[in-house]
Every structure is written in C-alpha cells, then in structure tokens.
Design a protein around this motif. Sequence first.
Motif, PDB file in Angstrom:
ATOM      1  N   ALA A 507       0.826  -1.202   0.000  1.00 32.92           N
ATOM      2  CA  ALA A 507       0.000   0.000   0.000  1.00 32.92           C
ATOM      3  C   ALA A 507       0.865   1.258   0.000  1.00 32.92           C
ATOM      4  O   ALA A 507       0.606   2.201  -0.761  1.00 32.92           O
ATOM      5  N   ALA A 508       1.922   1.284   0.828  1.00 27.42           N
ATOM      6  CA  ALA A 508       2.793   2.455   0.874  1.00 27.42           C
ATOM      7  C   ALA A 508       3.544   2.634  -0.443  1.00 27.42           C
ATOM      8  O   ALA A 508       3.733   3.767  -0.925  1.00 27.42           O
ATOM      9  N   ASP A 509       3.976   1.529  -1.033  1.00 30.49           N
ATOM     10  CA  ASP A 509       4.700   1.598  -2.302  1.00 30.49           C
ATOM     11  C   ASP A 509       3.796   2.151  -3.404  1.00 30.49           C
ATOM     12  O   ASP A 509       4.211   3.005  -4.210  1.00 30.49           O
ATOM     13  N   ALA A 510       2.552   1.705  -3.425  1.00 26.63           N
ATOM     14  CA  ALA A 510       1.604   2.203  -4.417  1.00 26.63           C
ATOM     15  C   ALA A 510       1.350   3.689  -4.231  1.00 26.63           C
ATOM     16  O   ALA A 510       1.279   4.456  -5.214  1.00 26.63           O
ATOM     17  N   ALA A 511       1.216   4.117  -2.983  1.00 26.32           N
ATOM     18  CA  ALA A 511       0.985   5.536  -2.708  1.00 26.32           C
ATOM     19  C   ALA A 511       2.186   6.368  -3.143  1.00 26.32           C
ATOM     20  O   ALA A 511       2.035   7.484  -3.655  1.00 26.32           O
ATOM     21  N   MET A 512       3.415   5.825  -2.978  1.00 21.17           N
ATOM     22  CA  MET A 512       4.610   6.553  -3.369  1.00 21.17           C
ATOM     23  C   MET A 512       4.679   6.736  -4.888  1.00 21.17           C
ATOM     24  O   MET A 512       4.981   7.829  -5.387  1.00 21.17           O
ATOM     25  N   TYR A 513       4.362   5.700  -5.621  1.00 25.67           N
ATOM     26  CA  TYR A 513       4.381   5.836  -7.084  1.00 25.67           C
ATOM     27  C   TYR A 513       3.268   6.766  -7.570  1.00 25.67           C
ATOM     28  O   TYR A 513       3.428   7.470  -8.572  1.00 25.67           O
ATOM     29  N   HIS A 514       2.172   6.772  -6.860  1.00 22.14           N
ATOM     30  CA  HIS A 514       1.112   7.722  -7.188  1.00 22.14           C
ATOM     31  C   HIS A 514       1.598   9.151  -6.979  1.00 22.14           C
ATOM     32  O   HIS A 514       1.304  10.046  -7.792  1.00 22.14           O
TER      33      HIS A 514
END
Length: 794
Positions: A507-514
């Motif tokens: 979830a954190a990785d996805a938010a970072m790429y967003h």
Amino acid sequence: MNLSPLPLAVFVADADGAITSWNRACEKLAGYTADEMRGRTLADLVEFEDSAGKQAAIQARVDTDSLASLVCADGRRISVRVTVAPQSLDPEQPGSFSVIVVPRAGTAPSRYALIQDLPVNDIIEGLPCVFYVIDQSGRLLLWNRQLEEALEMPSEDLPTVEVKYFFDEAHRAETVQKILEAFETGSAWHEAELVGRRGKRTTYLFQCARTSVGSLPCVFGTGVDITMRKQAEHVLKVHERAIFASVNAICITCCDGPDNRIEYVNPAFERITGYTLAEIKGRDPRFMRIEGCDTEEQQRIHDALAHRQSVRVVLRNARKNGEMFYNDLRIDPVMNVNGEVTHFVAVINDVTEARHYERRLHHLAHHDPLTGLANRTLLQERLKQAIQFALRNRMIGALAFLDLDNFKHINDNLGHDVGDAVLREIALRLRANMREEDTVARVGGDEFVLVINDQNSPEQVADLVERIRRSVAGPVEVDGKEIVAGTSIGVALFPRDGNTVDKVMRAADAAMYHAKSLGKNNCQFYSNELNRMVHEHLLLEASLGRAIGNREMVLGYQPKVDLRSGRMIGAEALVRWNHPEHGLMGPDSFIPLAEQTGLIVPLGEWVIDEACRALKALTMLGVEDFVISVNLSLRQLRQRQFVDRLGDSLRRHAVPPSCLELEVTESLLMERPDEAKAVMARLKALGVQLSIDDFGTGYSSLSQLQAFPVDHIKIDRSFLGGKVDNGHGVITRAIIALGHSLQLKVIAEGVETREQLLFLRNNDCDQMQGYYFSPALSEQGLADMLHRGVTLQA
C-alpha cells in the motif's frame, strides 16, 4: 587349658572361685610358676578392699570395677584394679568368669616384662606394611612376607642383595644416605619406589630407627604403600597446573554459612579482573557486581548457591579499574566425603569482545553500511512489531516510502561520491525528524522507509510526513555546491490499509508511485478519501500561518458574572478565525492544528496583545477592575521569553497586571508540574491572575494543587450537564468546597439553565459564565453591555 598370651594378667575362675586357667602375664605379675598356680582360688590371689572382702561370691562382682591387692609368691602385695566378666554371653547360664587384673599407677611391671611374651612373628607377618632390619653392610637381617611380595623375590634371595639395588638407579644414592642418617642420628624417613624383579613398582613411605641385635648395630623400619596417595597427588598437581595455566578465570570459594569467601583465584582471574589474590582473599565475590544491573541473573546465582546447585549465567561485572566486562559464569558445588558442599568453583569467561563482535555482526546484518540506517531485514522486523502493537492497542501507525526525485541526475552528473554524501545527509535529516521509538530504513539506492508508531490521528501523521518532506527538500551542500534532491512520499496507515507486513508495504509503495505520477516532491496517502482530508489539512495549516498576519483572527468575549451581586466582573477571550472561504470558525477546528505545528505561539501572543488592547479601550470608557482571561498552551509556557514578552505587552498598553488572567488546563499542568510551577511563580510575581481551567478532568493531587500559585479554579462544563441532582452535582459541590478551603475563587463555565444557576448559588459558587447570561460578544458588544450595567437576573 591355657589362655593365649596377652600383655594383661588374666585368669579364669569357676563359680566357686577356683582358678582354672591363666596366662603368662599372670605368672610374671604374681611371680608364681605354672605348678604353683594350679589349685589356687580367687581368694588366694586377690584381697578386695571393699567391706565384703573375700566373702563376696564371684557372681556378686560381675561387671564391677574393684580396687584390690594382688598377693604375690614372695609375699608382696601389688595394688591392682580387678574387673570380673562372665565368659558366657547368656546370663541365664552360669559358668566361668574372666578376671582381668590391671596394676594401678606405679605398680605395673616394665613394658618389656609385659610384651616379651607377645607372638612377635605373627605380628610382623600381619603388619599392613613392609618390615625390615638392615645391618651396617646394607643387607637384610629380617623382613616380612609383604617385602618379598613387593620385590617379587623368594626369601632365600633377599639376604644376598644389597638393599640399595631394590630401588631405581636414580634413587639409590638417596636411599643409602637415608640409611646412614638413621645409623648416625637415630632415625630417618623418605619416600621411594621399590622395583620388583619382574618390573613391579610400588611407592612407599619408609620410616626407620637405629637399634641393635645383641652387640650388632642395625636399622629397622617399616614402609607404608603410598602408591594410591602419590597417584592422587599427581592428579591434584595436574589439576592444579591446569587451573593455574587456564585462560579462563577460576575462583574457589569456601561455604561459610550464607557467605562464600574467596580462598583461591588463578592468574587468569587476576589478569581479567585486575584483582590479586592477596587483595581479595576472604571477600565475597559479589563485590564485583554492578548494582542494579542484571538483577535476574544475580538472583539466579543467589538461589543456586542457597540450594547448593550448579548455575550458569551471563552477566556484567566491574574490573578493578571500574571497566565493565561481560562474564560467562559457571558455578559448581564441591562436596566432601560426607556429601556436604564445602566449596564452590566459579569459572569466569570474559566474553566482552565476543559480545561486541556479535553486536557488530548483528548491526552489519541489520543496517545499511553507508548511512547506518536499518536495512530491509530490520525494517520488516520493526514493521511487524509495530503492526502487532497497533492491533493490540487500537492505535494508528504509518509506513512511509520516500523516493528521492533527482538522485539519478545527481549520480550521473556529479558522481557517486557526491551521491553518497547526499544520501548520508538525507539519512541524518530523517533521523532528526523522527522519534527514538520510530524506525528509519534505507532499502535501495535512493529509497528510504519510515515506520511511524503510536499516532493519535491521520492528521498527526500528515503533519509529520510533511515536515519530513520539507526537510528532505532543503538544499544539501557538498563541496561548495548546493544540491536539491526532493522526494516523493507514499504513506499507508496500519491496520487500516493492511494488517500484515506485505499488505502495508504494498500500500505504501503504491501511494509513493502515485505521488511520483502527480509531479513528484509531494506526499500521497493510500486512501483517496484520506488524501482529500490530508490535502485540506495541509491547506488549512498553510492558511493558518497567513491568517495571523492578515488579521483574520478575531476575539469574542464571554462575560463572567459574580453570583452574589449579579454584576459582570470580567470576560474570557475566545479566539475565532474569520476564514475567507469557510467563514467564522470556532477554536476546535484550528487550535489543535496550531498546537501541533507550533503556530500556537504566535497566535497566543496575538491573543494576549489583543486582550491587553481591549482592556485599555475599556479603561478609556471608564470601566475599572474588569478582568479578561486568556487561555494558555503548554508551548507558550515553555517559551523562555514568555514572561518577559507578557510584561512588555502590559506596559505597552498601560494595563494593570491584575486585570489580566491566564488560564491553563489542569491536564497541561500535570504533564510537567515542576516546570509549570516555576513559570507560574514568575507570572504571579509579575502580578497577573492565574486560573486552572477544566478543573476536575485531570489527575492532580491536593498537594500539587496547593503548590500552584493560582487564584481561581474553573469547574469544567461537563459537571453541569444533565440534571444537577445526579452524581455530577456531588462532584461540583466537592470542587466548590475544595476551592474555598484553599482560599480560591470558584468559577462555573457552561451555565445554560436556571436550574444550574440556582444549584451554583445554593452551593456558594463564586462566579459563572455561559449562555444563560450571555454568549461570547464582540469587543463593542461587551462595551455596550458594561455601559448599560446589565446584571444577572435570578
């Protein structure tokens, strides 16, 4: 029948006293021949000294010890002690009696006279040792069977060999010297090994003395087999040498009741601890322990010693120079032949270097070598612990992924050394912005991860992450160049966005790429809804900072009324935000944000200055002794120059200090009571009034309350909610009574009904404020109400 020869005079008599047998010692002592002894009676030989005399039957003297005289053949009488004992073990069967005659002091014959009849040959052969007699030529005159067995030689060969050849060549000279010493001085002793003809070797302790056989000088002696003893001594020497040479420290203590006193320490102990045996002999080894350190291990040692058991622990001790060392300690009891523990042996292994090495290895296995931050392995361990803690305690935690926006450009254009310097500086900034209990990790070339524990709200997480983003975005100076890295941050909350390490990291990785996709150098939360809330929160923070300078803040004044006179005597200043988009906002919507961001300090200064200006304006209108109260935050109290700046504001507006009242909540005071007392004492010295707000909702004690130099306490509005005759009414009455007992004025806030007003008056409350009298007014509205002299109506 004749008795076996004994060194005591003994004869046997029948029930009538007739002597039936005797020994040679009896003949020698009394001087009778064997023929003369036959037919005699007890009365013929012994005259008893007691009153019964000769007439007493022999049975009457059984098991008695009588004094008597022995009648000798030449008429002499020898003082003797006579003991009579039945020869039969069954007292029901009368038979014969043994009569033992022992000369009393000064009357016994010579030793020689008593022992000359001993069976010497039997005694010598029965000795538990070798026996020998040697003449001056160094040959045997007499010996016993034990010597033949030791030498493995027949008796006919022994006289033909000089004694010195019975020993190993290396010890022959010493043996001859000891024999000569006995001839010259009368006695000698030595240890030596007899060598048998077939190779048998036996170690003996020889003791010999000079004597003579007729006119022939000789030496006789004995040799006790000490082979087992020598073997035991050898084993002990080996063990002692092993202990002495051991690289581990060894300490031997003696059990003395509850104490264990040092008897011996080896050189390794002296080297490891710095203490010599002479310094510590007789002391209890506990003198090396570090107080308050490794208490569980020390208790295990105490219990083991008390129960006389073995124990092994690893604990820290202090060397003589005060240096700490890790001690891998093994203690074992030592028992004597009776199974009693008499000593303890402690083996001390200094594992300090090993412990440090283990820590270095652990650190290398769990930390990034460039920045010293946690690596991926340690990150996953810490994140797992944080998620479990959040689940158990229903708390909020966050995982933030940070990716530097321009790092590839830095590496490609400025080189890897500059890139490494930037990474180290970013690591320092991240650590500086995080708490000790949080985790900062580097998991890739330019990727950092934060584990944030124990947060109260998503907004609090947002504040922290935004502060970190600004810190990372600041320029980094390397070799005179300013480099701006910038970062995109993705945040996931747990357990909301996941309850496992894998889910939260995804979830954190996805938010970072967003975040990167939105143009970099920004922060995005995993939830769209939360993103919107965070965005609004950040906008609010930014606009709050501008609002103070743009004079968007206004004060409302809620009147305070004296409950006895009904007269308005003061007002509480309540800050409002006249937001250009959202309109008038109450303090609950922005004061917490101001507290978190530190904007409460400039906002609080503005409120105080504005209240002082209002007081000055009221004074100009002829209003006197009117008090305006202002709420303070703990951040304001902690400002070093707060009291000085407050004094400047009062002087600048020419306001008497007694007209300004500062309110601090009870819970804030209890957070750091000693610090608060010091600041409040300075405020009191300045002359302002002090009040404890929301009283009854904190956890202060009476003694702490007395220590604060306050003038008023305010009853929290929650205690007036509902019907006043319920449990809250009891608490309110108690607070009023407590305040009056401490000579303090008591103010009730949130009064909205006539029932509440009557309750407060009936219980002698001093002041009130609330909508029942008036809501918060503008400065002009307050001035108008004062001018009209509005009072409280019952």
